[in-house]
Design a protein around this motif. Structure first.
Motif, PDB file in Angstrom:
ATOM      1  N   PRO A 113     -76.104 -22.207  -3.646  1.00 43.01           N
ATOM      2  CA  PRO A 113     -77.134 -21.525  -4.421  1.00 43.01           C
ATOM      3  C   PRO A 113     -76.815 -20.051  -4.647  1.00 43.01           C
ATOM      4  CG  PRO A 113     -78.132 -22.942  -2.777  1.00 43.01           C
ATOM      5  CD  PRO A 113     -76.674 -22.937  -2.493  1.00 43.01           C
ATOM      6  N   GLY A 114     -77.205 -19.553  -5.820  1.00 49.57           N
ATOM      7  CA  GLY A 114     -76.971 -18.147  -6.131  1.00 49.57           C
ATOM      8  C   GLY A 114     -76.999 -17.881  -7.615  1.00 49.57           C
ATOM      9  N   VAL A 115     -76.628 -16.653  -7.987  1.00 47.05           N
ATOM     10  CA  VAL A 115     -76.551 -16.214  -9.385  1.00 47.05           C
ATOM     11  C   VAL A 115     -75.084 -15.989  -9.710  1.00 47.05           C
ATOM     12  CG1 VAL A 115     -77.274 -14.491 -11.070  1.00 47.05           C
ATOM     13  CG2 VAL A 115     -78.816 -15.118  -9.178  1.00 47.05           C
ATOM     14  N   TYR A 116     -74.618 -16.555 -10.834  1.00 48.09           N
ATOM     15  CA  TYR A 116     -73.196 -16.511 -11.200  1.00 48.09           C
ATOM     16  C   TYR A 116     -73.052 -15.983 -12.628  1.00 48.09           C
ATOM     17  CZ  TYR A 116     -72.783 -19.435  -7.064  1.00 48.09           C
ATOM     18  OH  TYR A 116     -72.860 -19.902  -5.777  1.00 48.09           O
ATOM     19  N   ARG A 117     -72.065 -15.116 -12.810  1.00 44.36           N
ATOM     20  CA  ARG A 117     -71.774 -14.517 -14.125  1.00 44.36           C
ATOM     21  C   ARG A 117     -70.441 -15.054 -14.627  1.00 44.36           C
ATOM     22  NH1 ARG A 117     -72.986  -9.701 -16.769  1.00 44.36           N
ATOM     23  NH2 ARG A 117     -75.098 -10.082 -15.984  1.00 44.36           N
ATOM     24  N   ILE A 118     -70.452 -15.541 -15.901  1.00 42.72           N
ATOM     25  CA  ILE A 118     -69.257 -16.103 -16.528  1.00 42.72           C
ATOM     26  C   ILE A 118     -69.164 -15.543 -17.945  1.00 42.72           C
ATOM     27  CG2 ILE A 118     -68.016 -18.251 -17.041  1.00 42.72           C
ATOM     28  CD1 ILE A 118     -70.164 -19.672 -15.270  1.00 42.72           C
ATOM     29  N   GLY A 119     -67.935 -15.236 -18.378  1.00 41.57           N
ATOM     30  CA  GLY A 119     -67.770 -14.735 -19.743  1.00 41.57           C
ATOM     31  C   GLY A 119     -68.051 -15.816 -20.771  1.00 41.57           C
ATOM     32  N   ALA A 120     -67.209 -16.842 -20.817  1.00 47.07           N
ATOM     33  CA  ALA A 120     -67.390 -18.019 -21.668  1.00 47.07           C
ATOM     34  C   ALA A 120     -67.122 -19.217 -20.786  1.00 47.07           C
ATOM     35  CB  ALA A 120     -66.448 -17.988 -22.865  1.00 47.07           C
ATOM     36  N   ALA A 121     -68.118 -20.080 -20.594  1.00 42.68           N
ATOM     37  CA  ALA A 121     -68.014 -21.150 -19.608  1.00 42.68           C
ATOM     38  C   ALA A 121     -67.446 -22.420 -20.223  1.00 42.68           C
ATOM     39  CB  ALA A 121     -69.379 -21.437 -19.006  1.00 42.68           C
TER      40      ALA A 121
END
Length: 336
Positions: free
Chosen positions: A136-144
């Motif tokens: 669990p958590g918050v995830y940052r992706i440019g283009a998934a």
């Protein structure tokens, strides 16, 4: 200029400036962040969807469908006012086209989108999500990109939340999937997409897709969640969108027990005697009492009562002859 000695692997010492030391330290910290990118530091709260949670599909411009798609919840469009392909598509909920209900849902979607996009802290992930297991958590992706399987591990917390902040597009390859282990809830997975999302043919996807522009679900793709597009269209092709399930904790009872403990007798004991005892107590004498007189009473009179006359009367009663006083018929005297 101050210099800092740095020891190399072969034992030599090299002099570096404080500026270079700072650069090395920053690079090391960034490397640690990337390596530990499979877990965010804090448990995030769920994203509130408001009335948008009532919709399987919500679009800004239009909804188009091909084939017998099934939507478990409602369908809405705002400010657009068209939704084609229903039937053959089926909507288990309601259809709202450019009405007050659709408008309110779109406003709630905008609020939820901004909430998800602004969550911090986050962990940066590479573009390809296939073959990864996340907690669990918050995830940052440019283009998934998803090719294969993404595994979400709730760590035995049914209320675990996963938020994916995607700067541009989300694209899944054909027959990809998102799966859960250890009790994760599909309702607590959020995909905030900065442009458009494309779910590939046969993909089994999970979560709430909150896209700024459009959402396309290719042939046979399924979604346990919601397809919510703020400004663009939602395009369907023989898809199934089921409402996401929120699991409950299994360790504590979720309701008050509905029955009496099973050890408590539920009826009157069946051992109560049903009638009068059928036998005489064993201590009672079994024969005739021994005090019963054994002979004839001795007080029986032995003679005839003394007051009984002892002889025959001595004479007959005498009668007086009276003359006949009636009509003639003879002069015979009748005894009285």
């Amino acid at each position: 200029m101050t210099v800092i000695p740095v020891r190399h692997r072969r034992g030599r010492r090299r002099l570096v400036t404080p500026a270079l030391a700072a650069i090395f330290a920053a690079g090391t910290a960034a490397a640690v962040l990337i390596v530990s990118g499979t877990g965010a530091s804090a448990q995030p709260a769920p994203v509130g969807l408001g009335t948008a949670a009532n919709f399987s599909v919500l679009a800004g411009s239009t909804v188009t469908n091909t084939g017998p798609s099934f939507l478990a919840q409602s369908l809405g469009v705002s400010p657009g006012n068209t939704a084609t392909g229903f039937p053959p598509g089926t909507v288990a909920g309601e259809i709202h086209l450019a009405d007050a209900v659709a408008l309110q849902a779109k406003n709630d979607l905008t609020t939820a989108y901004n909430d998800a996009a602004g969550r911090t802290p986050f962990t940066v992930l590479p573009a390809e999500l296939g073959g990864t297991t996340l907690v669990p958590g918050v995830y940052r992706i440019g283009a998934a990109q998803l090719t294969g399987t993404l595994t979400l591990n709730s760590q035995n917390n049914p209320a675990a939340v996963f938020i994916f902040q995607i700067d541009s597009t989300l694209v899944t390859a054909s027959n990809s999937s998102v799966v859960f282990i250890n009790g994760a809830s599909p309702c607590n997975v959020y995909w905030q997409v900065g442009s458009s999302a494309t779910i590939g043919t046969g993909t089994r996807f999970v979560g709430n897709i909150l896209a700024l522009a459009s959402i396309t679900m290719n042939t046979g793709a399924t979604l346990q969640g919601r397809a919510l597009a703020r400004t663009g269209a939602v395009t369907l092709d023989n898809n199934t969108i089921n409402a996401p399930v929120c699991l409950q904790p299994t360790g504590t009872p979720t309701t008050t027990p509905t029955g009496t403990p099973t050890g408590q007798p539920t009826v009157t004991p069946t051992g109560t005697p049903t009638g009068t005892p059928t036998g005489t107590p064993t201590g009672t004498p079994t024969g005739t009492p021994t005090g019963q007189p054994t002979g004839t009473p001795t007080g029986q009179p032995t003679g005839t009562p003394t007051g009984q006359p002892t002889g025959t009367p001595t004479g007959k009663p005498t009668r007086t002859a009276l003359p006949v006083t009636g009509e003639s018929g003879g002069g015979t005297l009748v005894p009285y």
